[in-house]
Design a protein around this motif. Structure first.
Motif, PDB file in Angstrom:
ATOM      1  N   TRP A  25      35.795  85.707  15.297  1.00 44.19           N
ATOM      2  CA  TRP A  25      34.528  86.415  15.532  1.00 44.19           C
ATOM      3  C   TRP A  25      33.629  85.717  16.547  1.00 44.19           C
ATOM      4  CZ3 TRP A  25      35.643  90.903  13.864  1.00 44.19           C
ATOM      5  CH2 TRP A  25      36.197  91.143  12.607  1.00 44.19           C
ATOM      6  N   SER A  26      33.886  84.479  16.875  1.00 41.10           N
ATOM      7  CA  SER A  26      32.976  83.732  17.750  1.00 41.10           C
ATOM      8  C   SER A  26      33.280  83.987  19.225  1.00 41.10           C
ATOM      9  CB  SER A  26      33.080  82.229  17.473  1.00 41.10           C
ATOM     10  OG  SER A  26      34.338  81.732  17.909  1.00 41.10           O
ATOM     11  N   ALA A  27      32.242  83.807  20.067  1.00 40.33           N
ATOM     12  CA  ALA A  27      32.436  83.902  21.515  1.00 40.33           C
ATOM     13  C   ALA A  27      33.406  82.828  21.997  1.00 40.33           C
ATOM     14  CB  ALA A  27      31.091  83.773  22.229  1.00 40.33           C
ATOM     15  N   GLU A  28      33.383  81.674  21.343  1.00 39.78           N
ATOM     16  CA  GLU A  28      34.292  80.580  21.724  1.00 39.78           C
ATOM     17  C   GLU A  28      35.746  80.995  21.571  1.00 39.78           C
ATOM     18  OE1 GLU A  28      35.130  75.866  20.659  1.00 39.78           O
ATOM     19  OE2 GLU A  28      33.771  77.064  19.429  1.00 39.78           O
ATOM     20  N   SER A  29      36.069  81.656  20.459  1.00 36.99           N
ATOM     21  CA  SER A  29      37.456  82.083  20.261  1.00 36.99           C
ATOM     22  C   SER A  29      37.832  83.187  21.240  1.00 36.99           C
ATOM     23  CB  SER A  29      37.675  82.555  18.818  1.00 36.99           C
ATOM     24  OG  SER A  29      36.990  83.769  18.551  1.00 36.99           O
ATOM     25  N   GLY A  30      36.876  84.058  21.583  1.00 40.42           N
ATOM     26  CA  GLY A  30      37.139  85.073  22.596  1.00 40.42           C
ATOM     27  C   GLY A  30      37.380  84.464  23.957  1.00 40.42           C
ATOM     28  N   TYR A  31      36.638  83.410  24.263  1.00 39.49           N
ATOM     29  CA  TYR A  31      36.815  82.701  25.535  1.00 39.49           C
ATOM     30  C   TYR A  31      38.210  82.090  25.616  1.00 39.49           C
ATOM     31  CZ  TYR A  31      36.072  79.100  29.128  1.00 39.49           C
ATOM     32  OH  TYR A  31      36.184  78.294  30.234  1.00 39.49           O
ATOM     33  N   ALA A  32      38.645  81.440  24.532  1.00 41.88           N
ATOM     34  CA  ALA A  32      39.982  80.836  24.511  1.00 41.88           C
ATOM     35  C   ALA A  32      41.064  81.908  24.686  1.00 41.88           C
ATOM     36  CB  ALA A  32      40.194  80.071  23.200  1.00 41.88           C
ATOM     37  N   ALA A  33      40.891  83.046  24.013  1.00 40.65           N
ATOM     38  CA  ALA A  33      41.856  84.127  24.168  1.00 40.65           C
ATOM     39  C   ALA A  33      41.830  84.684  25.581  1.00 40.65           C
ATOM     40  CB  ALA A  33      41.553  85.247  23.161  1.00 40.65           C
ATOM     41  N   GLY A  34      40.643  84.790  26.156  1.00 43.86           N
ATOM     42  CA  GLY A  34      40.512  85.296  27.519  1.00 43.86           C
ATOM     43  C   GLY A  34      41.215  84.417  28.533  1.00 43.86           C
ATOM     44  N   LEU A  35      41.162  83.109  28.330  1.00 44.06           N
ATOM     45  CA  LEU A  35      41.864  82.205  29.238  1.00 44.06           C
ATOM     46  C   LEU A  35      43.372  82.424  29.165  1.00 44.06           C
ATOM     47  CD1 LEU A  35      39.882  78.856  28.735  1.00 44.06           C
ATOM     48  CD2 LEU A  35      39.744  80.452  30.665  1.00 44.06           C
ATOM     49  N   GLN A  36      43.885  82.684  27.948  1.00 36.19           N
ATOM     50  CA  GLN A  36      45.311  82.969  27.817  1.00 36.19           C
ATOM     51  C   GLN A  36      45.673  84.282  28.510  1.00 36.19           C
ATOM     52  OE1 GLN A  36      47.176  82.337  23.875  1.00 36.19           O
ATOM     53  NE2 GLN A  36      45.184  81.587  23.184  1.00 36.19           N
ATOM     54  N   LEU A  37      44.857  85.300  28.302  1.00 39.25           N
ATOM     55  CA  LEU A  37      45.137  86.603  28.891  1.00 39.25           C
ATOM     56  C   LEU A  37      45.034  86.570  30.405  1.00 39.25           C
ATOM     57  CD1 LEU A  37      43.165  88.779  26.314  1.00 39.25           C
ATOM     58  CD2 LEU A  37      45.655  88.693  26.582  1.00 39.25           C
ATOM     59  N   ALA A  38      44.151  85.735  30.918  1.00 29.85           N
ATOM     60  CA  ALA A  38      43.958  85.658  32.375  1.00 29.85           C
ATOM     61  C   ALA A  38      45.195  85.149  33.092  1.00 29.85           C
ATOM     62  CB  ALA A  38      42.756  84.772  32.695  1.00 29.85           C
ATOM     63  N   ARG A  39      46.064  84.469  32.367  1.00 32.65           N
ATOM     64  CA  ARG A  39      47.281  83.931  32.989  1.00 32.65           C
ATOM     65  C   ARG A  39      48.403  84.961  33.082  1.00 32.65           C
ATOM     66  NH1 ARG A  39      45.753  79.168  29.884  1.00 32.65           N
ATOM     67  NH2 ARG A  39      47.155  79.756  28.183  1.00 32.65           N
ATOM     68  N   ARG A  40      48.189  86.134  32.486  1.00 38.25           N
ATOM     69  CA  ARG A  40      49.229  87.160  32.466  1.00 38.25           C
ATOM     70  C   ARG A  40      48.917  88.244  33.494  1.00 38.25           C
ATOM     71  NH1 ARG A  40      52.623  87.204  27.810  1.00 38.25           N
ATOM     72  NH2 ARG A  40      53.279  89.208  28.677  1.00 38.25           N
ATOM     73  N   ALA A  41      49.905  88.565  34.308  1.00 39.28           N
ATOM     74  CA  ALA A  41      49.722  89.597  35.337  1.00 39.28           C
ATOM     75  C   ALA A  41      49.777  90.999  34.760  1.00 39.28           C
ATOM     76  CB  ALA A  41      50.794  89.448  36.418  1.00 39.28           C
ATOM     77  N   ASP A  42      50.320  91.147  33.530  1.00 38.96           N
ATOM     78  CA  ASP A  42      50.496  92.488  32.970  1.00 38.96           C
ATOM     79  C   ASP A  42      49.340  92.929  32.085  1.00 38.96           C
ATOM     80  OD1 ASP A  42      51.063  90.531  31.112  1.00 38.96           O
ATOM     81  OD2 ASP A  42      52.727  91.623  30.168  1.00 38.96           O
ATOM     82  N   VAL A  43      48.284  92.136  32.006  1.00 42.22           N
ATOM     83  CA  VAL A  43      47.126  92.509  31.187  1.00 42.22           C
ATOM     84  C   VAL A  43      46.182  93.375  32.011  1.00 42.22           C
ATOM     85  CG1 VAL A  43      45.087  91.663  29.971  1.00 42.22           C
ATOM     86  CG2 VAL A  43      47.260  90.455  29.744  1.00 42.22           C
TER      87      VAL A  43
END
Length: 288
Positions: A152-170
């Protein structure tokens, strides 16, 4: 009222809605805030409430059905949670329907699939929203991708966003809470990913700041004032009819429909596909 983690927008908003409704009905509200929903913590909260002359209890925490049943034996109880198993009357927003609406919106925009950042695992809302995310993919005959776990935290969303940013298919992301969506937006901005030109993002809850983000966030709105009004009304009905919660167990569930609020973080998929091709070409010039 028994609640937990007031820092989470949904919990704090439900508290405000119930407090306003109780005041309108001529009652004051006593709040027991739990750090967690284990048996010891719940028992302590019940003991505190049991020592007071309360008219009834609204359970807005993710309490085990056994704890709710114990509470219901003493006073009228109404719950705001979707996993009461018929133990007590429950007034809830249709969490799965809200998630389906959010994901269906993205799939209709042409996205092949929608990545999901979930809420904390011990909240029933998390699992209802996961179910809605998966149901939307099934309805469109699309495979759902892997899920990223948040809390639920912005911090966890940020961590997930960094993972997603590395994928070209997102090309599309559904975050189970707006605070996590804020973290996703920050991670994408840092990695040079434009929202919604490159990736579309949808949240859930419609926090007050959602309309003022850059860009304004597409999200799912819950009517917490109506939830509060219905909770207090149902609780007073129970007290008036039985004096001690004898209607507990009857089917008084009153699911409220959520509302998809479309703003500027979602767009048709054409631009996102161009980004995927550009990223692939950068990694493999021969493919471009």
């Amino acid at each position: 009222m028994i609640t937990r983690d007031r820092a989470v927008h949904g919990a704090s908003s439900a508290l405000l809605g119930i407090e306003r409704a109780a005041r309108t009905a001529g009652y004051s509200l006593r709040v027991e805030s739990l750090r967690r929903a284990d048996q010891h913590t719940v028992a302590a909260a019940l003991a505190t409430l049991g020592s007071q002359a309360v008219t009834g209890v609204i359970a807005a925490a993710s309490l085990p059905p056994t704890a709710l049943l114990r509470l219901a034996g003493n006073v009228p109880v109404v719950a705001i949670q979707s996993d009461t198993s018929g133990t007590v009357p429950a007034i809830v927003t249709d969490q799965a329907a809200g998630a389906r609406a959010a994901v269906s919106h993205l799939l209709r925009l042409g996205h092949a699939q929608v990545w999901h950042v979930s809420g904390a695992d011990d909240w029933p809302e998390t699992h209802s929203r996961i179910a809605g995310w998966r149901a939307a993919h099934r309805a469109f005959r699309r495979p759902s991708p892997s899920m990223l776990e948040g809390d639920w935290s912005a911090e966890s969303g940020y961590a997930a966003g960094l993972q997603l940013a590395r994928r070209a298919d997102v090309t599309a992301v559904f975050a189970a809470g707006d605070q996590m969506a804020v973290g996703v937006l920050r991670a994408f901005a840092e990695r040079g990913i434009r929202v919604p030109d490159d990736v579309s993002v949808v949240g859930f809850d419609d926090i007050p700041e959602a309309a003022y983000l850059h860009p304004p966030l597409t999200t799912v709105r819950q009517d917490y004032d109506e939830i509060g009004r219905r909770c207090v009304t149902a609780l007073l009905e129970l007290d008036a009819v039985t004096g001690h919660g004898g209607l507990v167990g009857q089917d008084l569930d009153r699911a409220l429909p959520p509302q998809l609020v479309i703003r500027d973080t979602t767009r048709r998929v054409a631009a996102a596909r161009r980004r995927a091709r550009a990223v692939a070409a950068a990694r493999d010039p021969a493919a471009g």
